[in-house]
Design a protein around this motif. Sequence first.
Motif, short mmCIF file in Angstrom:
data_model
loop_
_atom_site.label_atom_id
_atom_site.label_comp_id
_atom_site.label_asym_id
_atom_site.label_seq_id
_atom_site.Cartn_x
_atom_site.Cartn_y
_atom_site.Cartn_z
N ARG A 135 0.83 -1.21 0.00
CA ARG A 135 0.00 0.00 0.00
C ARG A 135 0.86 1.25 0.00
NH1 ARG A 135 -3.62 -3.21 3.10
NH2 ARG A 135 -2.51 -2.73 5.06
N ILE A 136 1.96 1.22 0.71
CA ILE A 136 2.88 2.37 0.72
C ILE A 136 3.44 2.62 -0.67
CG2 ILE A 136 5.08 3.21 1.62
CD1 ILE A 136 4.49 1.71 4.21
N ALA A 140 3.78 5.17 -6.25
CA ALA A 140 5.18 5.59 -6.18
C ALA A 140 5.93 5.20 -7.45
CB ALA A 140 5.86 4.97 -4.96
N LYS A 141 6.88 6.05 -7.80
CA LYS A 141 7.77 5.72 -8.91
C LYS A 141 9.09 5.26 -8.27
CE LYS A 141 5.76 9.03 -12.17
NZ LYS A 141 6.02 10.20 -13.04
N TYR A 142 9.13 4.00 -7.99
CA TYR A 142 10.30 3.48 -7.30
C TYR A 142 11.34 3.07 -8.33
CZ TYR A 142 6.90 -0.24 -8.02
OH TYR A 142 5.93 -1.04 -8.55
N LYS A 172 9.73 -11.40 -2.64
CA LYS A 172 9.60 -10.83 -3.97
C LYS A 172 8.35 -11.36 -4.67
CE LYS A 172 11.75 -10.70 -8.54
NZ LYS A 172 12.94 -11.02 -9.36
N LYS A 173 8.15 -12.64 -4.63
CA LYS A 173 7.01 -13.25 -5.30
C LYS A 173 5.70 -12.68 -4.76
CE LYS A 173 4.92 -17.76 -6.37
NZ LYS A 173 5.05 -19.23 -6.18
N TYR A 174 5.63 -12.49 -3.46
CA TYR A 174 4.38 -11.98 -2.88
C TYR A 174 4.14 -10.53 -3.32
CZ TYR A 174 0.68 -11.16 0.49
OH TYR A 174 -0.55 -10.87 1.06
N LEU A 175 5.15 -9.71 -3.34
CA LEU A 175 4.99 -8.30 -3.75
C LEU A 175 4.63 -8.19 -5.23
CD1 LEU A 175 7.93 -6.59 -1.80
CD2 LEU A 175 5.48 -6.49 -1.29
N ILE A 180 3.49 -5.10 -7.87
CA ILE A 180 4.81 -4.50 -8.02
C ILE A 180 5.50 -5.12 -9.24
CG2 ILE A 180 7.00 -4.01 -6.89
CD1 ILE A 180 4.55 -2.80 -5.53
N GLU A 181 6.12 -4.29 -10.07
CA GLU A 181 6.78 -4.78 -11.27
C GLU A 181 7.94 -5.70 -10.89
OE1 GLU A 181 7.74 -1.71 -14.14
OE2 GLU A 181 6.24 -0.39 -13.24
N SER A 182 7.94 -6.88 -11.51
CA SER A 182 8.95 -7.88 -11.14
C SER A 182 10.36 -7.42 -11.49
CB SER A 182 8.65 -9.22 -11.83
OG SER A 182 8.68 -9.07 -13.25
N ASN A 183 10.47 -6.60 -12.57
CA ASN A 183 11.82 -6.17 -12.96
C ASN A 183 12.36 -5.05 -12.07
OD1 ASN A 183 10.05 -4.22 -13.89
ND2 ASN A 183 11.07 -3.93 -15.86
N ARG A 184 11.54 -4.63 -11.11
CA ARG A 184 11.99 -3.61 -10.17
C ARG A 184 12.38 -4.21 -8.82
NH1 ARG A 184 13.24 1.14 -12.72
NH2 ARG A 184 11.62 1.69 -14.23
N ILE A 185 12.11 -5.48 -8.64
CA ILE A 185 12.39 -6.14 -7.38
C ILE A 185 13.54 -7.12 -7.55
CG2 ILE A 185 11.44 -7.47 -5.47
CD1 ILE A 185 8.69 -6.65 -6.28
N TYR A 186 14.50 -7.02 -6.69
CA TYR A 186 15.64 -7.91 -6.72
C TYR A 186 15.73 -8.64 -5.38
CZ TYR A 186 16.89 -5.15 -10.80
OH TYR A 186 16.86 -4.51 -12.01
N ALA A 187 16.01 -9.92 -5.43
CA ALA A 187 16.11 -10.74 -4.22
C ALA A 187 17.52 -11.31 -4.12
CB ALA A 187 15.08 -11.86 -4.25
#
Length: 231
Positions: A135-136, A140-142, A172-175, A180-187
């Motif tokens: 929600r936060i 947002a443009k992260y 990552k999978k849950y977000l 949330i765009e997968s290419n913006r999340i790194y694990a």
Amino acid sequence: MNPLIRTTLWSLAIATAQLSVTAAAQDTKNQGYLVDTQGQNAIVKSANTGVCVRTSEWTPARAVAECDPEYVKKPEPKPVVKPAPKPKPKPKPAPKKAPVKLLPQKIHFSGDALFDFDKAVLKPEGKAMLDDLARILQGAKYEVILAIGHTDRIGTAAYNQKLSVRRAEAVKKYLVGKGIESNRIYAEGKGKTQPVTKPEDCRGKRGKALIACYQPDRRVDVEVTGTKQVK
């Protein structure tokens, strides 16, 4: 005829002619006042009082301001024209709210809150915590979201490395499932290389007591860098 009488008659004739000329000039110049035809056709005034000499034709309607200002109708004052009111300046548009820069934030999620001990499956309370984070991040443009898994010192380095990666991947999978765009999340996993506790903190402990003492080390850190528009 007596020469004296002849001279007198001649003088009267001249005076009469001059009076006729004066009357004629008076008719052309100003019928209400006696005018000096020998000068500049100025109105004749009394030498003693300076009062203009009126003729028998004078009426208040023929009065002039020079002689009888009280009879002269004063010109009506020009109406005062008020300047048109200046148009009110248009209100300045409200300044656009600049996006607020989210300073690189590191959010610590307790491993015990997210997962059971020695597990990489999200618990219900762990999902609720990640829901708050999603929600936060809405609107947002992260730039990047980094999920980093950590373990305690119990177990081998190789085992803990794999466990930390699995836990980071679960976050990552849950977000991603929350939009949330997968290419913006790194694990990534750090295993037991970055513990929070010190070795002497849990020295002498065994079993459940040792597991409880190492609890701060079991965590997942989520770092967010980006911007979000202020509402």
